[in-house]
Design a protein around this motif. Structure first.
Motif, PDB file in Angstrom:
ATOM      1  N   THR A   1      53.210  60.425  99.414  1.00 26.82           N
ATOM      2  CA  THR A   1      52.955  60.584 100.396  1.00 26.82           C
ATOM      3  C   THR A   1      51.870  58.986 100.618  1.00 26.82           C
ATOM      4  N   PRO A   2      51.458  57.978  99.717  1.00 21.72           N
ATOM      5  CA  PRO A   2      51.134  57.182  98.802  1.00 21.72           C
ATOM      6  C   PRO A   2      51.699  56.470  99.580  1.00 21.72           C
ATOM      7  N   VAL A   3      52.956  56.066  99.366  1.00 26.64           N
ATOM      8  CA  VAL A   3      54.011  55.094  99.758  1.00 26.64           C
ATOM      9  C   VAL A   3      54.348  55.017 100.954  1.00 26.64           C
ATOM     10  N   LEU A   4      54.366  56.022 101.438  1.00 30.64           N
ATOM     11  CA  LEU A   4      54.076  56.380 102.776  1.00 30.64           C
ATOM     12  C   LEU A   4      53.619  55.512 103.783  1.00 30.64           C
ATOM     13  N   ILE A   5      51.912  56.208 104.034  1.00 29.48           N
ATOM     14  CA  ILE A   5      51.788  55.617 104.232  1.00 29.48           C
ATOM     15  C   ILE A   5      51.035  54.180 104.162  1.00 29.48           C
ATOM     16  N   GLY A   6      51.781  53.262 102.623  1.00 29.82           N
ATOM     17  CA  GLY A   6      51.457  52.648 102.783  1.00 29.82           C
ATOM     18  C   GLY A   6      52.181  51.516 103.059  1.00 29.82           C
ATOM     19  N   PHE A   7      53.902  52.022 103.307  1.00 34.59           N
ATOM     20  CA  PHE A   7      54.349  51.390 104.218  1.00 34.59           C
ATOM     21  C   PHE A   7      54.156  51.268 105.584  1.00 34.59           C
ATOM     22  N   SER A   8      53.783  52.927 106.368  1.00 33.01           N
ATOM     23  CA  SER A   8      53.002  52.539 108.052  1.00 33.01           C
ATOM     24  C   SER A   8      52.135  51.700 107.617  1.00 33.01           C
ATOM     25  N   LEU A   9      51.428  51.401 106.652  1.00 29.11           N
ATOM     26  CA  LEU A   9      50.456  50.128 107.179  1.00 29.11           C
ATOM     27  C   LEU A   9      51.267  49.077 107.347  1.00 29.11           C
ATOM     28  N   VAL A  10      52.081  48.309 106.561  1.00 31.00           N
ATOM     29  CA  VAL A  10      52.842  47.887 106.104  1.00 31.00           C
ATOM     30  C   VAL A  10      53.175  47.005 108.045  1.00 31.00           C
ATOM     31  N   GLY A  11      54.020  48.807 108.322  1.00 33.59           N
ATOM     32  CA  GLY A  11      54.370  48.230 109.338  1.00 33.59           C
ATOM     33  C   GLY A  11      53.668  47.876 110.472  1.00 33.59           C
ATOM     34  N   ILE A  12      52.552  48.860 110.812  1.00 35.28           N
ATOM     35  CA  ILE A  12      51.176  48.189 111.660  1.00 35.28           C
ATOM     36  C   ILE A  12      51.288  46.712 111.453  1.00 35.28           C
ATOM     37  N   GLY A  13      51.022  45.786 110.652  1.00 36.78           N
ATOM     38  CA  GLY A  13      50.126  44.957 110.060  1.00 36.78           C
ATOM     39  C   GLY A  13      51.082  43.563 110.660  1.00 36.78           C
ATOM     40  N   VAL A  14      52.448  43.614 110.487  1.00 41.12           N
ATOM     41  CA  VAL A  14      53.525  42.799 110.631  1.00 41.12           C
ATOM     42  C   VAL A  14      53.637  43.302 112.106  1.00 41.12           C
ATOM     43  N   SER A  15      53.857  43.990 113.459  1.00 44.40           N
ATOM     44  CA  SER A  15      54.045  44.300 114.187  1.00 44.40           C
ATOM     45  C   SER A  15      54.085  42.892 114.806  1.00 44.40           C
ATOM     46  N   ALA A  16      52.652  42.519 115.386  1.00 45.53           N
ATOM     47  CA  ALA A  16      52.653  41.545 116.164  1.00 45.53           C
ATOM     48  C   ALA A  16      53.186  39.767 115.854  1.00 45.53           C
ATOM     49  N   VAL A  17      53.316  39.492 114.913  1.00 41.69           N
ATOM     50  CA  VAL A  17      53.774  38.466 114.543  1.00 41.69           C
ATOM     51  C   VAL A  17      54.807  37.846 115.241  1.00 41.69           C
ATOM     52  N   PHE A  18      56.345  38.270 115.127  1.00 40.70           N
ATOM     53  CA  PHE A  18      57.191  38.328 115.487  1.00 40.70           C
ATOM     54  C   PHE A  18      57.232  37.360 116.929  1.00 40.70           C
ATOM     55  N   PRO A  19      56.093  38.487 117.921  1.00 38.95           N
ATOM     56  CA  PRO A  19      56.485  38.301 119.354  1.00 38.95           C
ATOM     57  C   PRO A  19      55.392  37.183 119.676  1.00 38.95           C
ATOM     58  N   MET A  20      53.843  37.194 118.930  1.00 40.69           N
ATOM     59  CA  MET A  20      53.059  36.349 119.478  1.00 40.69           C
ATOM     60  C   MET A  20      53.492  35.267 119.124  1.00 40.69           C
ATOM     61  N   THR A  21      54.343  34.835 117.757  1.00 47.23           N
ATOM     62  CA  THR A  21      54.259  33.473 117.309  1.00 47.23           C
ATOM     63  C   THR A  21      55.724  32.889 118.103  1.00 47.23           C
ATOM     64  N   PHE A  22      56.471  33.810 118.888  1.00 45.15           N
ATOM     65  CA  PHE A  22      57.871  33.013 120.101  1.00 45.15           C
ATOM     66  C   PHE A  22      56.819  32.594 121.098  1.00 45.15           C
ATOM     67  N   SER A  23      56.250  33.488 122.032  1.00 43.73           N
ATOM     68  CA  SER A  23      55.436  33.087 122.507  1.00 43.73           C
ATOM     69  C   SER A  23      54.663  31.789 122.499  1.00 43.73           C
ATOM     70  N   LEU A  24      54.303  31.884 121.939  1.00 38.76           N
ATOM     71  CA  LEU A  24      53.750  30.585 121.149  1.00 38.76           C
ATOM     72  C   LEU A  24      54.782  29.540 121.281  1.00 38.76           C
ATOM     73  N   ALA A  25      55.470  29.088 120.949  1.00 40.13           N
ATOM     74  CA  ALA A  25      56.810  28.553 120.927  1.00 40.13           C
ATOM     75  C   ALA A  25      57.167  28.446 122.075  1.00 40.13           C
ATOM     76  N   GLY A  26      57.318  29.246 122.628  1.00 41.00           N
ATOM     77  CA  GLY A  26      58.044  28.697 124.375  1.00 41.00           C
ATOM     78  C   GLY A  26      57.277  28.596 125.180  1.00 41.00           C
ATOM     79  N   SER A  27      56.193  28.333 124.323  1.00 47.36           N
ATOM     80  CA  SER A  27      54.876  27.421 125.493  1.00 47.36           C
ATOM     81  C   SER A  27      55.022  25.671 125.058  1.00 47.36           C
ATOM     82  N   SER A  28      55.570  25.527 123.719  1.00 43.08           N
ATOM     83  CA  SER A  28      55.852  24.316 123.802  1.00 43.08           C
ATOM     84  C   SER A  28      55.898  23.212 124.453  1.00 43.08           C
ATOM     85  N   LYS A  29      55.538  21.884 124.361  1.00 42.23           N
ATOM     86  CA  LYS A  29      55.663  20.538 125.201  1.00 42.23           C
ATOM     87  C   LYS A  29      56.128  20.068 124.603  1.00 42.23           C
TER      88      LYS A  29
END
Length: 378
Positions: free
Chosen positions: A288-316
């Motif tokens: 149970t703790p590992v199940l919850i822990g892995f769930s939280l890791v999934g939530i935590g990393v979820s936005a990093v790639f789409p955010m960073t790719f969007s910012l990269a697409g705004s490069s001048k």
């Protein structure tokens, strides 16, 4: 239905299917470990093949999307991506397995660069944030692939038959979606890599992707092994499945969260959630703790790639395709170092201790994001 809507739907299909194919591979890594009787260090050596071949594919993908419209390299690489997954399943000798994994990773990198280049063009036409939902579909495909893999493992279906089904499904739907892809997205400027002093804008974004990839890629490759060897769960795909589930659904809400609190705070919040989740999984290595822990890791990393790719697409300085290719280089280096490093650390200290690496990776997002936004606001 408008042309932009058709383009978005076809792109969504490719994001989903690429995630489905990758998850099918990642979910069966423990099967490959067993079939070839690898120890942790030997498995780490095999996993090293993926980022190396992917790194080789990066300059080629950057050249392809700058020379041609991205739909052609996307389609061709996607076809070989599906075929090479099938080859992995049918590999009975180590040499063939290494070649198949290398081609699989090489084609996946070209397809990912191409599909993200297309998605940035569609996002600009719609004039609203949709990168999170595209990446959410990749993760949803990963979730579907993990669920399908779980069923295959439960039914004791051989890996070669499992990958045959995945390849046929991927090829069928990929061919149907191809005619509706965006046809003219080649940029007229910013298609050349400028050598010299690193551009700080791209450097900070790249380093954030590096640490996110180290954490995310490590979870892809080792979560199933952790569940089987540390938690002692026979249905080892549960570790990967729960991580992908929460990462997938969190990405569908990431655009709304960014609108609410801003990207700067979203990076910090994500890092904190990853740290807490991984601490929980390491300190309490039970179901149970590992199940919850892995769930939280999934939530935590979820936005990093789409955010960073969007910012990269705004490069001048660079076109969207070239910017994504540059940023992805950092990500591939993260995947190059992360999974094999976990294998080597696990061989020396044990897998439980090796997962501390993901905590350190998550925490690095905090200072890097603050440095980036300080530069951006100057």
């Amino acid at each position: 239905m408008s042309e932009v809507s058709r383009q978005r739907i076809s792109l969504s299909g490719y994001f989903f299917l690429l995630g489905f194919g990758f998850a099918s591979w990642a979910s069966r890594i423990p099967s490959i470990k067993t079939n070839f009787d690898f120890n942790e260090a030997e498995l780490g050596n095999l996993l090293l093949v993926m980022p190396i071949s992917s790194l080789i594919g990066l300059p080629i993908s950057g050249w392809l999307v700058s020379k041609y419209n991205s739909r052609v390299p996307l389609f061709v690489s996607y076809i070989f991506f599906s075929i090479s997954l099938l080859a992995i399943g049918y590999s009975s000798k180590l040499e063939f397995l290494v070649i198949a994994v290398a081609v699989f990773s090489f084609c996946m990198r070209i397809a990912n660069i191409s599909v993200n280049t297309q998605s940035l063009a569609v996002q600009k036409m719609r004039d609203k944030k949709i990168m999170g939902s595209f990446h959410g579909l990749w993760s949803l495909g990963g979730l579907g692939g993990a669920l399908f893999s779980t069923v295959m493992v439960k039914l004791e279906v051989p890996m070669k038959e499992h990958f045959l089904y995945v390849a046929l499904i991927s090829l069928f739907f990929g061919i149907i979606a191809y005619p509706f892809l965006l046809k003219k997205d080649k940029s007229a400027i910013g298609n050349r890599l400028v050598l010299g002093k690193p551009d700080k804008y791209m450097l900070y974004l790249g380093l954030m992707v590096f640490f996110a990839a180290l954490c995310e890629g490590g979870m892809f490759d080792w979560s199933g092994v952790y569940f089987r060897e540390v938690v002692g769960e026979e249905i080892f795909t549960l570790g990967y499945l729960i991580f992908m589930t929460f990462m997938a659904f969190s990405r569908f809400f990431s655009d709304r969260l960014i609108d609410l609190i801003g990207m700067r705070k979203t990076y910090v919040l994500g890092a904190a959630i990853v740290t807490f989740g991984m601490l929980l999984a390491i300190i309490f290595p039970y179901f149970t703790p590992v199940l919850i822990g892995f769930s939280l890791v999934g939530i935590g990393v979820s936005a990093v790639f789409p955010m960073t790719f969007s910012l990269a697409g705004s490069s001048k300085k660079y076109s969207p395709g070239m910017a994504i290719s540059i940023i992805s280089t950092y990500g591939i280096v993260g995947m190059l170092i992360g999974p094999p490093l976990v294998g080597y650390l696990a061989h020396i200290f044990g897998l439980q201790a090796a997962f501390v690496l993901f905590i350190l990776s998550g925490l690095m997002l905090i200072p890097l994001s603050q440095l980036f936004f300080r530069l951006k606001n100057e």
